[in-house]
Scaffold this motif. Structure first.
Motif, PDB file in Angstrom:
ATOM      1  N   GLY A   7      36.499  -8.919 -62.516  1.00 10.73           N
ATOM      2  CA  GLY A   7      36.503  -8.916 -63.969  1.00 10.73           C
ATOM      3  C   GLY A   7      35.149  -8.997 -64.643  1.00 10.73           C
ATOM      4  N   SER A   8      34.054  -9.023 -63.881  1.00 12.67           N
ATOM      5  CA  SER A   8      32.734  -9.203 -64.493  1.00 12.67           C
ATOM      6  C   SER A   8      32.096  -7.907 -64.981  1.00 12.67           C
ATOM      7  N   ILE A   9      32.542  -6.754 -64.481  1.00  8.12           N
ATOM      8  CA  ILE A   9      31.999  -5.464 -64.897  1.00  8.12           C
ATOM      9  C   ILE A   9      33.116  -4.436 -64.780  1.00  8.12           C
ATOM     10  N   GLY A  10      33.089  -3.445 -65.648  1.00  5.26           N
ATOM     11  CA  GLY A  10      34.135  -2.425 -65.636  1.00  5.26           C
ATOM     12  C   GLY A  10      33.580  -1.046 -65.344  1.00  5.26           C
ATOM     13  N   ALA A  11      34.461  -0.122 -65.005  1.00  2.88           N
ATOM     14  CA  ALA A  11      34.089   1.271 -64.775  1.00  2.88           C
ATOM     15  C   ALA A  11      34.355   2.060 -66.051  1.00  2.88           C
ATOM     16  N   HIS A  12      33.401   2.895 -66.440  1.00  2.91           N
ATOM     17  CA  HIS A  12      33.515   3.672 -67.668  1.00  2.91           C
ATOM     18  C   HIS A  12      33.168   5.121 -67.391  1.00  2.91           C
ATOM     19  N   ALA A  13      33.845   6.030 -68.092  1.00  2.31           N
ATOM     20  CA  ALA A  13      33.584   7.458 -67.924  1.00  2.31           C
ATOM     21  C   ALA A  13      32.748   8.008 -69.069  1.00  2.31           C
ATOM     22  N   ALA A  14      32.512   7.226 -70.109  1.00  5.21           N
ATOM     23  CA  ALA A  14      31.713   7.685 -71.242  1.00  5.21           C
ATOM     24  C   ALA A  14      30.915   6.517 -71.792  1.00  5.21           C
ATOM     25  N   GLY A  35      22.082   4.371 -58.259  1.00  2.00           N
ATOM     26  CA  GLY A  35      22.217   5.168 -57.042  1.00  2.00           C
ATOM     27  C   GLY A  35      23.450   6.021 -56.990  1.00  2.00           C
ATOM     28  N   ALA A  36      24.307   5.938 -57.997  1.00  2.00           N
ATOM     29  CA  ALA A  36      25.517   6.745 -58.008  1.00  2.00           C
ATOM     30  C   ALA A  36      25.243   8.016 -58.808  1.00  2.00           C
ATOM     31  N   ALA A  37      25.343   9.175 -58.184  1.00  2.00           N
ATOM     32  CA  ALA A  37      25.082  10.429 -58.876  1.00  2.00           C
ATOM     33  C   ALA A  37      26.345  10.876 -59.601  1.00  2.00           C
ATOM     34  N   VAL A  38      26.255  11.051 -60.906  1.00  2.00           N
ATOM     35  CA  VAL A  38      27.375  11.511 -61.719  1.00  2.00           C
ATOM     36  C   VAL A  38      26.857  12.559 -62.691  1.00  2.00           C
ATOM     37  N   THR A  39      27.729  13.346 -63.272  1.00  2.04           N
ATOM     38  CA  THR A  39      27.299  14.362 -64.230  1.00  2.04           C
ATOM     39  C   THR A  39      27.345  13.800 -65.637  1.00  2.04           C
ATOM     40  N   VAL A  40      26.819  14.570 -66.589  1.00  2.00           N
ATOM     41  CA  VAL A  40      26.788  14.124 -67.977  1.00  2.00           C
ATOM     42  C   VAL A  40      28.181  13.795 -68.473  1.00  2.00           C
ATOM     43  N   THR A  41      29.168  14.569 -68.055  1.00  2.00           N
ATOM     44  CA  THR A  41      30.528  14.323 -68.509  1.00  2.00           C
ATOM     45  C   THR A  41      31.199  13.190 -67.749  1.00  2.00           C
ATOM     46  N   LEU A  42      30.512  12.620 -66.786  1.00  2.00           N
ATOM     47  CA  LEU A  42      31.054  11.526 -65.984  1.00  2.00           C
ATOM     48  C   LEU A  42      32.461  11.844 -65.503  1.00  2.00           C
ATOM     49  N   GLU A  43      32.535  12.734 -64.566  1.00  2.00           N
ATOM     50  CA  GLU A  43      33.816  13.155 -64.009  1.00  2.00           C
ATOM     51  C   GLU A  43      34.567  11.992 -63.369  1.00  2.00           C
ATOM     52  N   GLN A  44      33.828  10.960 -62.940  1.00  2.00           N
ATOM     53  CA  GLN A  44      34.429   9.767 -62.361  1.00  2.00           C
ATOM     54  C   GLN A  44      33.863   8.550 -63.082  1.00  2.00           C
ATOM     55  N   PRO A  45      34.674   7.543 -63.348  1.00  2.00           N
ATOM     56  CA  PRO A  45      34.137   6.327 -63.957  1.00  2.00           C
ATOM     57  C   PRO A  45      33.119   5.668 -63.033  1.00  2.00           C
ATOM     58  N   ALA A  46      32.046   5.173 -63.606  1.00  2.00           N
ATOM     59  CA  ALA A  46      31.004   4.468 -62.856  1.00  2.00           C
ATOM     60  C   ALA A  46      30.865   3.069 -63.430  1.00  2.00           C
ATOM     61  N   GLY A  54      16.954   6.598 -69.499  1.00  3.79           N
ATOM     62  CA  GLY A  54      17.730   6.135 -70.638  1.00  3.79           C
ATOM     63  C   GLY A  54      18.225   4.727 -70.452  1.00  3.79           C
ATOM     64  N   THR A  55      18.825   4.206 -71.504  1.00  2.36           N
ATOM     65  CA  THR A  55      19.414   2.885 -71.476  1.00  2.36           C
ATOM     66  C   THR A  55      20.789   2.946 -72.122  1.00  2.36           C
ATOM     67  N   VAL A  56      21.784   2.378 -71.475  1.00  2.00           N
ATOM     68  CA  VAL A  56      23.146   2.348 -72.018  1.00  2.00           C
ATOM     69  C   VAL A  56      23.148   1.441 -73.249  1.00  2.00           C
ATOM     70  N   THR A  57      23.615   1.983 -74.372  1.00  2.00           N
ATOM     71  CA  THR A  57      23.651   1.205 -75.611  1.00  2.00           C
ATOM     72  C   THR A  57      25.071   0.890 -76.072  1.00  2.00           C
ATOM     73  N   ARG A  58      26.058   1.684 -75.585  1.00  2.00           N
ATOM     74  CA  ARG A  58      27.429   1.494 -76.042  1.00  2.00           C
ATOM     75  C   ARG A  58      28.383   2.005 -74.963  1.00  2.00           C
ATOM     76  N   LEU A  59      29.368   1.206 -74.623  1.00  2.00           N
ATOM     77  CA  LEU A  59      30.393   1.618 -73.661  1.00  2.00           C
ATOM     78  C   LEU A  59      31.597   2.130 -74.417  1.00  2.00           C
ATOM     79  N   VAL A  60      32.119   3.262 -73.976  1.00  3.52           N
ATOM     80  CA  VAL A  60      33.289   3.860 -74.595  1.00  3.52           C
ATOM     81  C   VAL A  60      34.480   3.628 -73.679  1.00  3.52           C
ATOM     82  N   PRO A  61      35.538   2.970 -74.162  1.00  2.08           N
ATOM     83  CA  PRO A  61      36.685   2.674 -73.278  1.00  2.08           C
ATOM     84  C   PRO A  61      37.413   3.917 -72.821  1.00  2.08           C
TER      85      PRO A  61
END
Length: 169
Positions: A95-102, A131-142, A162-169
């Protein structure tokens, strides 16, 4: 707050099958927290989400009682199916971190003088987050959290950070 006092988090760098595949050793560098045998950890990202009990902690040629932030360790995870843990996934306190696709981010492009590639609107970019390679559209939640820095590539060349500024559910 000291990194060892924060909730446990380790990026999986490599996975080894032991005892004819009945135990998985997930190796990586602990970013924060502490972990010991009998602690529960959650796999996050790339189809993760299961909670697993740690059977043991392997250090470099030793078996420490516990591992803390900054150590390179292998966690012994019995009952995990082959392929369930993969490099780029995260093991964390449940429960300390979640996976997000956007997500929203502040980006900084490298100039051509800095070795950056020319990026045009609509071009595909490759992002590297923990270290996890994902595309701009984040085909898989990271596994993502606010404030996490990342790098991105374009045609196999560094293009910026870049720096993550906002997580989209």
């Amino acid at each position: 707050m000291d990194a060892a006092e924060k909730p446990f988090l380790m990026v999986v760098e490599d996975v080894f099958l032991l005892n004819q595949g009945t135990v998985v050793r997930a190796t990586g560098r602990m970013e924060r927290g502490r972990v010991r045998a009998a602690d529960d950890v959650e796999t996050v990202g790339f189809g993760g989400g299961s909670i697993i009990r740690v059977a043991g902690v392997d250090g470099y040629r030793v078996r420490p009682g516990e591992a803390v932030a900054g150590m390179n360790v292998g966690l012994l995870l019995p009952g995990v199916e082959a392929g369930a843990d993969a490099p780029g996934q995260v093991l964390a306190a449940p429960g300390s971190i979640g996976a997000h696709a956007a997500f929203g981010a502040d980006l900084a492009l490298f100039s051509q003088e800095q070795g950056g590639a020319e990026v045009r609107t609509g071009d595909g970019l490759s992002f590297s987050i923990r270290g996890a390679a994902v595309t701009v559209t984040l085909e898989q939640p990271a596994a993502l959290e606010d404030g996490r820095s990342f790098a991105f590539r374009h045609h196999a060349r560094a293009a910026g950070s870049g720096t993550v500024t906002r997580l989209v559910p």
